[in-house]
Design an enzyme around this catalytic site. Structure first.
Site, PDB file in Angstrom:
ATOM      1  N   ASP A  24      -3.001  12.227  24.257  1.00 10.82           N
ATOM      2  CA  ASP A  24      -4.027  12.991  24.980  1.00 10.82           C
ATOM      3  C   ASP A  24      -4.221  12.481  26.399  1.00 10.82           C
ATOM      4  O   ASP A  24      -4.812  13.169  27.241  1.00 10.82           O
ATOM      5  CB  ASP A  24      -5.365  12.950  24.231  1.00 10.82           C
ATOM      6  CG  ASP A  24      -5.833  11.531  23.937  1.00 10.82           C
ATOM      7  OD1 ASP A  24      -6.178  10.812  24.890  1.00 10.82           O
ATOM      8  OD2 ASP A  24      -5.857  11.149  22.752  1.00 10.82           O
ATOM      9  N   GLY A  31       7.201   5.179  17.917  1.00 11.82           N
ATOM     10  CA  GLY A  31       6.776   3.942  18.568  1.00 11.82           C
ATOM     11  C   GLY A  31       7.251   2.698  17.859  1.00 11.82           C
ATOM     12  O   GLY A  31       7.537   1.675  18.496  1.00 11.82           O
ATOM     13  N   ASP A  71      -2.502   3.061  19.802  1.00 11.52           N
ATOM     14  CA  ASP A  71      -3.499   4.114  19.616  1.00 11.52           C
ATOM     15  C   ASP A  71      -3.080   4.949  18.408  1.00 11.52           C
ATOM     16  O   ASP A  71      -2.683   6.104  18.527  1.00 11.52           O
ATOM     17  CB  ASP A  71      -3.585   4.976  20.877  1.00 11.52           C
ATOM     18  CG  ASP A  71      -4.792   5.905  20.876  1.00 11.52           C
ATOM     19  OD1 ASP A  71      -5.541   5.886  19.882  1.00 11.52           O
ATOM     20  OD2 ASP A  71      -4.974   6.647  21.853  1.00 11.52           O
ATOM     21  N   ASP A 123      -5.158   7.356  11.404  1.00 13.36           N
ATOM     22  CA  ASP A 123      -5.588   6.655  10.198  1.00 13.36           C
ATOM     23  C   ASP A 123      -4.373   6.127   9.441  1.00 13.36           C
ATOM     24  O   ASP A 123      -3.278   6.703   9.511  1.00 13.36           O
ATOM     25  CB  ASP A 123      -6.392   7.598   9.291  1.00 13.36           C
ATOM     26  CG  ASP A 123      -7.719   8.004   9.901  1.00 13.36           C
ATOM     27  OD1 ASP A 123      -8.310   7.173  10.619  1.00 13.36           O
ATOM     28  OD2 ASP A 123      -8.168   9.136   9.663  1.00 13.36           O
TER      29      ASP A 123
END
Length: 288
Positions: free
Chosen positions: A93, A145, A162, A165
């Site tokens: 984002d 990642g 970042d 859950d």
């Protein structure tokens, strides 16, 4: 459209907190699509403004995103003497990147986001976060990642995870093996910080993360903040460094930087690490 849209409400439910849910009245649905990796939904929520949800889990709300992003970015950034190169895993984002770019000492930010469509839609619907990704200091990497970090040993002053859950694909970002790879990606004096859930709502997950960070780093800690758009209204981060304490800022915001902050301050930095006895008592045996 997912079945979490019930009678005009977006309802977030999760096996991590059985029997509980967060519901937000929907004012307008702006986007809903199945990307290659997940269900992406953007809508206006009453009292929250524009909101982003991935696989039925709220990721960002216009009203309070600054809390999450300032605390996630500035606590590690001000704990470091002078970070120059940063890796952000997730964060498509752009909010964390936006905050990191406020530090003039940072010369390069690698953003590793698996789902390119998250970036595309956030640039469109959340320009106040997404436009940060157009900065020339930012390089986008659309890949896993966990794989990216393995090939970048001793490369970064800060690594920020970042993650979502710890269920489904996000579970891998909470493992000791992955966090060890992240530590190996740090330069001397580097700092790792990871989204580590709420110590109030998910104590078992957070405790496990805290213990991993204690094993990996000479200095570590967990800090928490209140974020109304997340279930339970709180979230926290584990942070670790081998060179010095993490609960006290190494640098301080001055001048125009201070005026650009709505949540972070030196006092808030230190206060966020102050947690109640019912929580700290869990780790008393570790300190013997």
């Amino acid at each position: 459209m997912s079945d979490v849209f019930k009678e005009g409400y977006f309802t977030e439910e999760c096996p991590l907190w059985p029997g509980r849910a967060l519901s937000v009245r929907i004012q307008e649905v702006l986007a809903s699509e199945e990307t290659e990796y997940q269900l992406l939904e953007i809508f206006r929520g009453e009292g929250f403004g524009k909101m982003l949800a991935l696989d039925g889990k709220i990721q960002l709300a216009e009203s309070d995103e600054f809390i999450y992003h300032e605390m996630f970015a500035h606590v590690p950034a001000f704990t470091h003497e002078e970070p120059e190169k940063v890796l952000v895993i997730g964060g498509g984002d752009g909010g964390v990147v936006r905050e990191l770019l406020k530090h003039s000492c940072i010369e390069q930010i690698d953003l590793c986001e698996l789902d390119e469509e998250v970036v595309n839609q956030c640039v469109r619907f959340f320009p106040w976060t997404g436009k940060a990704l157009d900065d020339p200091r930012v390089e986008l990497h659309f890949q896993d990642g966990a794989l990216f970090v393995k090939s970048h040993a001793a490369s970064y002053d800060l690594v920020l995870v970042d993650g979502p859950d710890p269920i489904g694909p996000g579970e891998a970002l909470f493992t000791e093996a992955f966090l060890l790879d992240c530590k190996r990606a740090l330069r001397p004096g580097g700092i790792l910080v990871s989204q580590s859930e709420s110590y109030l709502l998910h104590p078992a997950v957070t405790e496990t993360q805290c213990r991993i960070f204690r094993e990996l780093f000479a200095y570590s800690g967990y800090y928490a903040c209140s974020i109304p758009s997340y279930p339970g209204g709180s979230l926290g981060f584990c942070i670790g460094c081998d060179d010095h304490r993490v609960d006290v800022p190494f640098r301080r915001p001055i001048g125009a930087f201070v005026r650009r902050l709505k949540m972070y301050s030196m006092a808030v930095h230190k206060a966020a690490f102050v947690l109640p006895p019912f929580w700290t008592s869990r780790f008393e045996s570790d300190e013997d």
